[in-house]
Scaffold this motif. Structure first.
Motif, mmCIF file in Angstrom:
data_model
loop_
_atom_site.group_PDB
_atom_site.id
_atom_site.type_symbol
_atom_site.label_atom_id
_atom_site.label_comp_id
_atom_site.label_asym_id
_atom_site.label_seq_id
_atom_site.Cartn_x
_atom_site.Cartn_y
_atom_site.Cartn_z
ATOM 1 N N PRO A 16 9.367 99.119 57.312
ATOM 2 C CA PRO A 16 11.135 99.042 56.931
ATOM 3 C C PRO A 16 11.589 98.296 55.460
ATOM 4 N N GLY A 17 12.753 98.127 54.700
ATOM 5 C CA GLY A 17 12.690 97.321 53.600
ATOM 6 C C GLY A 17 13.093 95.813 53.732
ATOM 7 N N GLY A 18 13.549 95.786 54.982
ATOM 8 C CA GLY A 18 13.723 93.589 54.882
ATOM 9 C C GLY A 18 12.481 93.267 55.272
ATOM 10 N N TRP A 29 10.884 88.193 54.696
ATOM 11 C CA TRP A 29 12.690 88.075 53.235
ATOM 12 C C TRP A 29 11.956 86.509 51.865
ATOM 13 N N ALA A 75 16.160 95.936 52.232
ATOM 14 C CA ALA A 75 16.586 97.052 53.377
ATOM 15 C C ALA A 75 17.642 98.042 52.717
ATOM 16 N N THR A 76 18.268 97.510 51.812
ATOM 17 C CA THR A 76 19.219 98.122 50.830
ATOM 18 C C THR A 76 19.217 98.572 49.669
ATOM 19 N N HIS A 120 12.635 101.403 48.887
ATOM 20 C CA HIS A 120 12.284 102.135 49.542
ATOM 21 C C HIS A 120 11.061 103.417 48.961
ATOM 22 N N ASP A 161 15.571 101.329 64.168
ATOM 23 C CA ASP A 161 17.138 101.775 63.677
ATOM 24 C C ASP A 161 17.664 100.727 65.146
ATOM 25 N N ARG A 205 16.834 92.163 57.930
ATOM 26 C CA ARG A 205 16.571 92.993 58.512
ATOM 27 C C ARG A 205 18.521 93.534 59.053
ATOM 28 N N GLY A 214 21.045 98.054 56.842
ATOM 29 C CA GLY A 214 20.391 98.803 56.069
ATOM 30 C C GLY A 214 20.520 100.297 55.982
#
Length: 450
Positions: A12-14, A21, A31-32, A37, A56, A72, A75
């Motif tokens: 998860p990008g976050g 974080w 996350a965004t 990513h 998700d 998270r 996202g």
């Protein structure tokens, strides 16, 4: 062929850890951030991981409980993200989560078949039943479906999706410009499904991909979850703290699959592992302690509220006191039981419990050197506890880079892991068979009987 460990990367990008974080190495907007990513996907592919996996949520929080400042909280939708990443990679698979509780089978079948084509046969579907009243309230309901009802719907949902994925036989498309014949109409099939939950005529308007259809992944550990996994899954993600419980799960799933006429070798069990790796034990422990010290108490409590099933609000309890009993949940029953087990076995206070599960939400956390971590992975792999592992780096990108640079070479040195990808599709790399088309298989069987 010598059996090899399979590896998924849960990225998860976050960040994975509830406080990741806040770590200096972790981008606060990970996350965004598509660029981030992409970096993660490229690093995982460099490490020869089988797949990039994303869970998700369909509501803010985990299990319906909000997690205060967790990065998270928002996202990308996974299939959308993976569709963008697929052309930027070559071998790594993409396993995205989609809900059988709140999606229609036709939509699920169509978007995963599309991802499978776009990626050249590297897609996987993580089949989930979705919990939590806050999620239900986003989908025309006041409360979540009961646990058993969610799994009955899930079983039928998967059945319909698989029928839709077989709408076109492998050689249905002729595309002959000279004759004007684009496809063989006899090799396009309607599903004509009518069941308790779904009525779907079909056919699907997406053809089969180079791997036949996406790999089916599942993560349930309850009795209903095990039944669904044994009947439908090709990869199973699972959470265990001890090799003994992992072995019980592994053997049970393989036995159930065998009883249903499936080959146990065609179901890969991959427990989750969150590694803090250092070149020395002291370095690994420092990494763990540094991240643990960043946990905001409110976030730790929010995480526990979700993981204990959403039936217990721990706000107001003494965080240095014991975890109180949680009422039974219609949410994640197996995770609620696992959190209770962790608290009881270790005599954890609420604070100690959220500090421990903040890394991986009940999955196995290992702190050590490459040698000691690989010792554990090898023991589980060679003693009927795992076919591979779903790796949950505690923070990103460093946790993933540590695994690729320190753990992967040690796995390879011991002959436990690949040194190059075996194929181009996710199935080929996982060692899973190509799925015979339902209609072509039936015709072949009938012809053989004549």
């Amino acid at each position: 062929m010598t059996r090899k460990i399979r590896l998924g990367a849960f990225l998860p990008g976050g960040g994975q850890h509830v406080a990741s974080w806040r770590h200096p190495d972790q981008p606060v907007d990970g996350a965004t951030s598509f660029a981030f990513h992409r970096q993660l996907a490229e690093t995982a592919e460099r490490g020869l991981f089988d797949a990039y996996f994303l869970a998700d949520n369909l509501a803010i929080g985990f299990g319906g409980a909000r997690e205060g400042g967790n990065a998270r909280i928002a996202g990308f939708e996974p299939v959308t993200l993976f569709s963008a990443l697929a052309p930027l990679t070559t071998n790594i698979g993409f396993i995205a989560t989609a809900s059988t509780t709140y999606e229609e089978p036709y939509n699920t079948a169509r978007k995963f078949a599309s991802l499978d084509l776009l990626s050249g046969g590297r897609a996987g579907w993580n089949v989930v039943t979705t919990t939590g009243d806050p999620t239900a309230q986003n989908f025309n309901r006041d409360t979540q479906l009961p646990h058993a009802a969610r799994y009955r719907r899930a079983a039928e949902h998967v059945d319909v999706v698989k029928k839709l994925w077989d709408s076109f036989e492998d050689d249905a498309f002729i595309r002959d410009k000279e004759s004007g014949v684009f496809y063989d109409q006899e090799k396009l099939h309607e599903s004509e499904h009518r069941g308790e939950h779904f009525q779907v005529r079909g056919p699907l308007n997406v053809p089969r991909s180079p791997q036949g259809h996406p790999v089916i992944v599942q993560a349930g550990q309850s009795e209903d979850g095990r039944g669904l996994a044994a009947a439908t899954a090709e990869v199973i993600f699972t959470a265990h703290q001890h090799i003994e419980t992992a072995q019980e799960f592994y053997r049970d799933i393989k036995a159930r699959a065998r009883g249903l006429g499936r080959s146990p070798d065609h179901i890969l069990v991959m427990p989750g592992v969150a590694p803090f790796v250092g070149r020395t034990e002291a370095e690994a422990r420092e990494k763990y302690n540094r991240l643990t010290a960043l946990i905001v108490e409110e976030d730790g409590i929010g995480l526990l509220n979700g993981l204990t099933g959403g039936t217990l609000d721990l706000r107001g309890y003494d965080v240095d006191g014991p975890l109180p009993p949680a009422p039974p949940t219609e949410g994640m029953k197996s995770r609620q039981a696992l959190i209770r087990q962790i608290a009881d076995e270790n005599n954890f206070s609420i604070r100690q419990l959220y500090q421990w599960i903040a890394t991986a939400r009940g999955h196995f956390t290992i702190v050590g050197t490459p040698e000691t971590i690989v010792d554990t992975l090898q023991e589980w792999f060679e003693n009927e506890a795992a076919d591979g592992f779903n790796i949950l780096p505690p923070w990103l990108p460093t946790g993933l880079e540590d695994f690729v640079e320190l753990i992967v070479p040690e796995l390879q040195r011991r002959g436990l892991f690949r040194t190059a990808y075996e194929g181009r599709t996710l199935r080929e790399n996982l060692g899973l068979p190509y799925p015979v088309n339902l209609w072509a298989g039936a015709r072949a069987t009938a012809q053989a009987a004549e």
